[in-house]
Design a protein around this motif. Structure first.
Motif, PDB file in Angstrom:
ATOM      1  N   LYS A 275      -5.121  -5.491  -5.570  1.00 49.77           N
ATOM      2  CA  LYS A 275      -6.467  -5.277  -5.472  1.00 49.77           C
ATOM      3  C   LYS A 275      -7.286  -6.623  -4.879  1.00 49.77           C
ATOM      4  O   LYS A 275      -8.254  -6.499  -4.330  1.00 49.77           O
ATOM      5  CB  LYS A 275      -7.201  -5.158  -6.866  1.00 49.77           C
ATOM      6  CG  LYS A 275      -7.955  -3.678  -6.756  1.00 49.77           C
ATOM      7  CD  LYS A 275      -8.284  -3.513  -8.223  1.00 49.77           C
ATOM      8  CE  LYS A 275      -9.034  -1.923  -8.121  1.00 49.77           C
ATOM      9  NZ  LYS A 275      -8.891  -1.513  -9.376  1.00 49.77           N
ATOM     10  N   GLU A 276      -6.615  -7.900  -5.336  1.00 49.42           N
ATOM     11  CA  GLU A 276      -7.329  -9.096  -4.718  1.00 49.42           C
ATOM     12  C   GLU A 276      -7.197  -9.472  -3.388  1.00 49.42           C
ATOM     13  O   GLU A 276      -7.291 -10.456  -2.842  1.00 49.42           O
ATOM     14  CB  GLU A 276      -6.881 -10.093  -5.838  1.00 49.42           C
ATOM     15  CG  GLU A 276      -7.263  -9.991  -7.233  1.00 49.42           C
ATOM     16  CD  GLU A 276      -8.785 -10.112  -7.433  1.00 49.42           C
ATOM     17  OE1 GLU A 276      -9.301 -10.804  -6.598  1.00 49.42           O
ATOM     18  OE2 GLU A 276      -9.249  -9.302  -8.009  1.00 49.42           O
ATOM     19  N   ALA A 277      -6.075  -8.604  -2.798  1.00 51.06           N
ATOM     20  CA  ALA A 277      -5.722  -8.972  -1.369  1.00 51.06           C
ATOM     21  C   ALA A 277      -6.677  -8.829  -0.248  1.00 51.06           C
ATOM     22  O   ALA A 277      -7.533  -8.089  -0.336  1.00 51.06           O
ATOM     23  CB  ALA A 277      -4.291  -8.055  -1.046  1.00 51.06           C
ATOM     24  N   HIS A 294       5.866   9.978   2.760  1.00 54.18           N
ATOM     25  CA  HIS A 294       5.901   8.628   1.949  1.00 54.18           C
ATOM     26  C   HIS A 294       4.535   7.948   2.442  1.00 54.18           C
ATOM     27  O   HIS A 294       3.993   7.522   1.220  1.00 54.18           O
ATOM     28  CB  HIS A 294       7.205   7.929   2.641  1.00 54.18           C
ATOM     29  CG  HIS A 294       8.531   8.249   2.005  1.00 54.18           C
ATOM     30  ND1 HIS A 294       9.573   7.622   2.354  1.00 54.18           N
ATOM     31  CD2 HIS A 294       8.725   9.673   1.501  1.00 54.18           C
ATOM     32  CE1 HIS A 294      10.748   8.433   1.902  1.00 54.18           C
ATOM     33  NE2 HIS A 294      10.200   9.739   1.256  1.00 54.18           N
ATOM     34  N   GLU A 295       4.270   7.879   3.378  1.00 50.18           N
ATOM     35  CA  GLU A 295       3.026   7.409   4.099  1.00 50.18           C
ATOM     36  C   GLU A 295       1.824   7.959   3.170  1.00 50.18           C
ATOM     37  O   GLU A 295       0.871   7.128   2.581  1.00 50.18           O
ATOM     38  CB  GLU A 295       2.794   7.809   5.479  1.00 50.18           C
ATOM     39  CG  GLU A 295       2.626   6.393   6.356  1.00 50.18           C
ATOM     40  CD  GLU A 295       2.722   6.569   7.783  1.00 50.18           C
ATOM     41  OE1 GLU A 295       1.512   5.980   8.302  1.00 50.18           O
ATOM     42  OE2 GLU A 295       3.364   7.140   8.484  1.00 50.18           O
ATOM     43  N   GLU A 296       1.646   9.246   3.077  1.00 49.12           N
ATOM     44  CA  GLU A 296       0.910  10.053   2.447  1.00 49.12           C
ATOM     45  C   GLU A 296       0.538   9.578   0.723  1.00 49.12           C
ATOM     46  O   GLU A 296      -0.290   9.316   0.267  1.00 49.12           O
ATOM     47  CB  GLU A 296       0.657  11.608   2.698  1.00 49.12           C
ATOM     48  CG  GLU A 296       0.197  11.890   4.043  1.00 49.12           C
ATOM     49  CD  GLU A 296       0.498  13.444   4.218  1.00 49.12           C
ATOM     50  OE1 GLU A 296       0.886  14.066   3.471  1.00 49.12           O
ATOM     51  OE2 GLU A 296      -0.042  13.930   5.323  1.00 49.12           O
ATOM     52  N   THR A 297       1.816   9.543   0.367  1.00 42.78           N
ATOM     53  CA  THR A 297       2.145   9.431  -1.286  1.00 42.78           C
ATOM     54  C   THR A 297       1.285   8.093  -1.494  1.00 42.78           C
ATOM     55  O   THR A 297       0.555   7.645  -2.193  1.00 42.78           O
ATOM     56  CB  THR A 297       3.620   9.251  -1.487  1.00 42.78           C
ATOM     57  OG1 THR A 297       3.943  10.643  -1.326  1.00 42.78           O
ATOM     58  CG2 THR A 297       3.468   9.002  -3.063  1.00 42.78           C
ATOM     59  N   VAL A 298       1.610   7.040  -0.620  1.00 43.32           N
ATOM     60  CA  VAL A 298       1.286   5.394  -0.746  1.00 43.32           C
ATOM     61  C   VAL A 298      -0.415   5.621  -0.796  1.00 43.32           C
ATOM     62  O   VAL A 298      -0.758   4.915  -1.486  1.00 43.32           O
ATOM     63  CB  VAL A 298       1.757   4.624   0.048  1.00 43.32           C
ATOM     64  CG1 VAL A 298       1.447   3.068  -0.061  1.00 43.32           C
ATOM     65  CG2 VAL A 298       3.545   4.614  -0.278  1.00 43.32           C
ATOM     66  N   ASN A 303      -5.560   4.954  -3.213  1.00 42.02           N
ATOM     67  CA  ASN A 303      -6.815   5.731  -3.213  1.00 42.02           C
ATOM     68  C   ASN A 303      -7.145   5.736  -4.842  1.00 42.02           C
ATOM     69  O   ASN A 303      -8.021   5.607  -5.311  1.00 42.02           O
ATOM     70  CB  ASN A 303      -6.770   6.965  -2.830  1.00 42.02           C
ATOM     71  CG  ASN A 303      -8.073   7.430  -2.431  1.00 42.02           C
ATOM     72  OD1 ASN A 303      -9.031   6.625  -2.552  1.00 42.02           O
ATOM     73  ND2 ASN A 303      -8.205   8.700  -1.839  1.00 42.02           N
ATOM     74  N   ASP A 304      -6.150   6.351  -5.693  1.00 38.81           N
ATOM     75  CA  ASP A 304      -6.176   6.347  -6.994  1.00 38.81           C
ATOM     76  C   ASP A 304      -6.476   5.343  -7.783  1.00 38.81           C
ATOM     77  O   ASP A 304      -7.170   5.057  -8.748  1.00 38.81           O
ATOM     78  CB  ASP A 304      -5.005   7.069  -7.618  1.00 38.81           C
ATOM     79  CG  ASP A 304      -4.752   8.448  -7.433  1.00 38.81           C
ATOM     80  OD1 ASP A 304      -5.654   9.119  -6.651  1.00 38.81           O
ATOM     81  OD2 ASP A 304      -3.564   9.043  -7.561  1.00 38.81           O
ATOM     82  N   LEU A 305      -5.828   4.078  -7.267  1.00 42.12           N
ATOM     83  CA  LEU A 305      -6.058   2.586  -7.684  1.00 42.12           C
ATOM     84  C   LEU A 305      -7.436   2.045  -7.467  1.00 42.12           C
ATOM     85  O   LEU A 305      -7.505   0.787  -7.605  1.00 42.12           O
ATOM     86  CB  LEU A 305      -4.807   1.873  -7.397  1.00 42.12           C
ATOM     87  CG  LEU A 305      -3.277   2.357  -8.399  1.00 42.12           C
ATOM     88  CD1 LEU A 305      -2.475   1.963  -7.652  1.00 42.12           C
ATOM     89  CD2 LEU A 305      -3.528   2.028  -9.798  1.00 42.12           C
ATOM     90  N   GLY A 306      -8.050   2.754  -6.545  1.00 45.42           N
ATOM     91  CA  GLY A 306      -9.129   2.208  -6.024  1.00 45.42           C
ATOM     92  C   GLY A 306      -9.105   1.098  -4.790  1.00 45.42           C
ATOM     93  O   GLY A 306      -9.646  -0.094  -4.817  1.00 45.42           O
ATOM     94  N   MET A 307      -8.090   1.290  -4.087  1.00 43.57           N
ATOM     95  CA  MET A 307      -7.705   0.374  -3.158  1.00 43.57           C
ATOM     96  C   MET A 307      -7.754   0.657  -1.808  1.00 43.57           C
ATOM     97  O   MET A 307      -7.368  -0.007  -0.901  1.00 43.57           O
ATOM     98  CB  MET A 307      -6.333  -0.457  -3.461  1.00 43.57           C
ATOM     99  CG  MET A 307      -5.984  -0.936  -4.858  1.00 43.57           C
ATOM    100  SD  MET A 307      -4.541  -1.448  -5.217  1.00 43.57           S
ATOM    101  CE  MET A 307      -4.604  -1.875  -6.855  1.00 43.57           C
TER     102      MET A 307
END
Length: 417
Positions: A275-277, A294-298, A303-307
């Motif tokens: 998040k800090e990156a 795989h791209e979509e999963t990441v 998105n779920d992690l708010g990044m």
């Protein structure tokens, strides 16, 4: 060193409305996960259904077919390709002799093997305990079969079913310990922020080649192996850009389709580092036929992690063995490389440097030759584009870029052209 005896495994999958190819990839991934956990797949059973059977996951006829397969292959363990409910595990265990575990338990087991740092081990244990807790209720003797092997590493080996209160106490204890670690990391992060260092984080699907890139782009030794979840603990090292500018590079745990929610929660604090990156390098394995999924999963997990708001450079890796059907997504912020090719890595670093410059402020100064300390700072803490000694004025003409709000701004103001 004594070689570990591989456990014999049967895999079971239930295909709902997803297309055949997606289901095949998911089962192939389950097979790879089983091998990563030192298991040997003897047979695979699958069924097409409109919905999962509420009490046995697969239909009654398929359970009988599975029992016949079990008799033929005598597996140690049967792994299902979804998270099973406590009652499904209980009902299946009555019909089958081998241990029954699900995809979640298998992933948790691999994480238990891979965790190296104290924090990683605590996070895995927390996720395992939270998974185990609802599955202890009313199971009685069925859990006493937890002996050792896949799905039981970590806290599964202790007879936790005898005392649920003990599990609750342990969960509280782990949460307190993790909170202390998180606070320590936050203080460390604040210090880095204060020093205004540009931070880059590697993210991507498991086994995309993040650690290989990390080891070759930085001065580091991260565990590097052609296995799923080779890296579990985040690691941060210095990475030098072509201009000589120092950035910090962080390697992170690989993402995976259907990552257990308890694990996303457990590793949230680890991923706070991401998040800090200031820039994410999203590494995609171009040799994998399912690279797009795989791209979509990441992207969905970020998105779920708010990044999802962070700048991203997509790094299509394994160029030398890319899949014949591979087509990179459109857009300027992408690069096709092989992590083991030094020219490709140079190209990647130049691309990163361009992105870094876009996030910086330009400066143009004449620094007297007597200002050695400032000149040294400009070399180390900014990106230099020109450094030339002018005889007539006995000063250096310096053109470059510095991070916004960097403390060096005040030092160079008086020499600004």
């Amino acid at each position: 060193m004594k070689k570990e005896i591989n456990e014999k495994i049967l895999l079971v999958g239930c295909q709902l409305d997803e297309d055949d190819l997606r289901f095949q990839y998911s089962m192939k991934e389950l097979e790879e996960l089983s091998e990563t956990a030192q298991g040997e797949v003897a047979a695979i059973l699958s069924q097409k259904r409109d919905r999962i059977h509420p009490s046995t996951y697969i239909g009654k006829g398929k359970v009988e077919e599975l029992a016949a397969l079990e008799e033929e292959f005598e597996p140690d363990i049967i792994i299902f390709n979804d998270e099973l409910s406590p009652s499904q595990i209980r009902n299946l265990s009555k019909e089958l002799n081998a241990r029954v575990i699900d995809r979640t338990q298998l992933i948790l087991d691999i994480f238990a093997q891979r965790a190296r740092s104290r924090e990683g081990k605590l996070q895995v244990e927390l996720a395992q305990l939270q998974y185990l807790l609802p599955r202890l209720i009313g199971q009685g003797t069925s859990l006493s079969r937890l002996g050792g092997g896949i799905g039981t590493r970590g806290p599964g080996e202790t007879k936790l079913e005898s005392d649920r209160r003990h599990i609750h106490r342990r969960i509280d204890d782990i949460k307190k310990q993790l909170q202390t670690i998180v606070e320590h990391r936050e203080r460390y992060r604040e210090r880095r922020k204060k020093n205004k260092t540009f931070q880059v984080a590697l993210v991507g699907y498991t086994n995309a080649g993040k650690s290989t890139l990390f080891n070759r782009l930085s001065i580091a030794e991260s565990y590097e192996e052609n296995q799923l979840f080779a890296t579990l603990d985040p690691m941060t090292r210095k990475m030098v850009l072509p201009s000589g500018y120092f950035t910090l590079l962080t390697d992170t745990v690989g993402f995976i389709q259907d990552l257990p929610t308890s694990l996303i929660a457990a590793f949230r604090s680890t991923l706070e580092e991401v998040k800090e990156a200031d820039l994410l390098l999203h590494v995609v394995d171009s040799s994998n036929p399912d690279y797009h999924q795989h791209e979509e999963t990441v992207e969905s997990l970020l998105n779920d992690l708010g990044m999802d708001g962070l700048p991203v450079l997509t790094v299509y890796n394994k160029r030398d063995i890319r899949h014949p059907d591979f087509v990179p997504a459109g857009g300027a912020d992408q690069v096709l490389v092989s992590a083991i090719d030094s020219d490709d890595r140079k190209r990647l670093l130049l691309k990163v440097e361009d992105i870094v410059i876009k996030q910086m402020d330009p400066y143009h100064v004449l620094v007297p030759a007597s200002e050695g300390k400032l000149l040294s700072q400009l070399k180390n803490e900014t990106i230099l584009k020109k450094l030339e000694f002018l005889e007539d004025s006995q000063a250096y003409e310096v053109i470059g870029y510095h991070l916004e709000d960097h403390q060096i701004r005040g030092s160079i103001k008086k020499f600004q052209k």
